[in-house]
Design a protein around this motif. Structure first.
Motif, PDB file in Angstrom:
ATOM      1  N   UNK A  66       0.828  -1.210   0.000  1.00  5.28           N
ATOM      2  CA  UNK A  66       0.000   0.000   0.000  1.00  5.28           C
ATOM      3  C   UNK A  66       0.863   1.262   0.000  1.00  5.28           C
ATOM      4  N   UNK A  67       1.879   1.293   0.852  1.00  4.43           N
ATOM      5  CA  UNK A  67       2.753   2.459   0.942  1.00  4.43           C
ATOM      6  C   UNK A  67       3.492   2.699  -0.369  1.00  4.43           C
ATOM      7  N   UNK A  68       4.035   1.635  -0.951  1.00  6.18           N
ATOM      8  CA  UNK A  68       4.756   1.760  -2.220  1.00  6.18           C
ATOM      9  C   UNK A  68       3.821   2.225  -3.328  1.00  6.18           C
ATOM     10  N   UNK A 102       9.758   4.753 -13.335  1.00  6.20           N
ATOM     11  CA  UNK A 102      11.046   4.222 -12.895  1.00  6.20           C
ATOM     12  C   UNK A 102      11.741   5.136 -11.907  1.00  6.20           C
ATOM     13  N   UNK A 103      11.691   6.436 -12.156  1.00  2.38           N
ATOM     14  CA  UNK A 103      12.317   7.387 -11.234  1.00  2.38           C
ATOM     15  C   UNK A 103      11.549   7.418  -9.917  1.00  2.38           C
ATOM     16  N   UNK A 104      10.226   7.277  -9.970  1.00  2.00           N
ATOM     17  CA  UNK A 104       9.426   7.233  -8.743  1.00  2.00           C
ATOM     18  C   UNK A 104       9.775   5.989  -7.920  1.00  2.00           C
ATOM     19  N   UNK A 108      11.375   5.821  -4.181  1.00  3.78           N
ATOM     20  CA  UNK A 108      10.839   4.993  -3.097  1.00  3.78           C
ATOM     21  C   UNK A 108      11.946   4.146  -2.470  1.00  3.78           C
ATOM     22  N   UNK A 109      12.833   3.609  -3.301  1.00  2.00           N
ATOM     23  CA  UNK A 109      13.988   2.865  -2.775  1.00  2.00           C
ATOM     24  C   UNK A 109      14.829   3.793  -1.907  1.00  2.00           C
ATOM     25  N   UNK A 110      14.988   5.026  -2.342  1.00  2.00           N
ATOM     26  CA  UNK A 110      15.713   6.012  -1.558  1.00  2.00           C
ATOM     27  C   UNK A 110      15.017   6.331  -0.244  1.00  2.00           C
ATOM     28  N   UNK A 111      13.688   6.334  -0.268  1.00  6.14           N
ATOM     29  CA  UNK A 111      12.925   6.569   0.957  1.00  6.14           C
ATOM     30  C   UNK A 111      13.191   5.457   1.972  1.00  6.14           C
ATOM     31  N   UNK A 112      13.231   4.218   1.491  1.00  7.04           N
ATOM     32  CA  UNK A 112      13.560   3.084   2.366  1.00  7.04           C
ATOM     33  C   UNK A 112      14.985   3.242   2.900  1.00  7.04           C
TER      34      UNK A 112
END
Length: 149
Positions: A66-68, A102-104, A108-112
């Motif tokens: 859900x978050x992703x 892809x950038x989004x 998201x990976x950066x947010x993690x």
């Protein structure tokens, strides 16, 4: 003809406020989804639903999905989440234009990664001239205040 105004980078407090609003939305939607799923499963499973490792892992997976979907979806489709819209900020690629899917995902990976560094990735916003956090540096994005045209 005059030059376009310089971008104004969103600061830590504005971004954090938007993030809290988004988290509240995710928690409410996620909780309602879990309650609904629990009620349905309790009605169809003989003996009802019990809390065990599988149900806890299922709830955690639901939260991650859900978050992703929330962040990646809003960033790539609208350039801002509802919390960002409330704070009048947008996320844009360094190169300009709109955020791609892809950038989004990279953001998201950066947010993690920001969470895995115990918040230090977010603290970069406080010291970076362009207010980029680790997630922005990974995805090559800026968070800007919306222009009033």
């Amino acid at each position: 003809m005059s030059d376009p105004p310089a971008p104004v980078y969103a600061g830590f407090v504005t971004r954090a406020t938007a993030f809290v609003v988004d988290d509240l939305i995710i928690v409410v939607v996620g909780t309602l989804g879990l309650i609904g799923a629990g009620l349905i499963l309790d009605a169809v499973i003989p003996g009802g639903v019990h809390v065990n490792l599988e149900s806890v892992l299922g709830a955690a997976a639901w939260g991650a999905v859900l978050t992703t979907a929330y962040f990646v979806g809003f960033w790539s489709l609208a350039g801002q989440t509802p919390g960002m819209r409330l704070m009048r900020i947008v996320v844009v690629p360094v190169s300009g234009g709109r955020l791609t899917f892809g950038r989004a995902v990279r953001r998201m990976i950066g947010l993690v990664a920001c969470w895995l560094t115990l918040g230090l990735g977010f603290a970069l916003v406080l010291v970076d001239d362009r207010r980029q956090g680790l997630n922005d540096k990974i995805a090559k994005t800026f968070v800007l205040y919306e222009r009033e045209d």
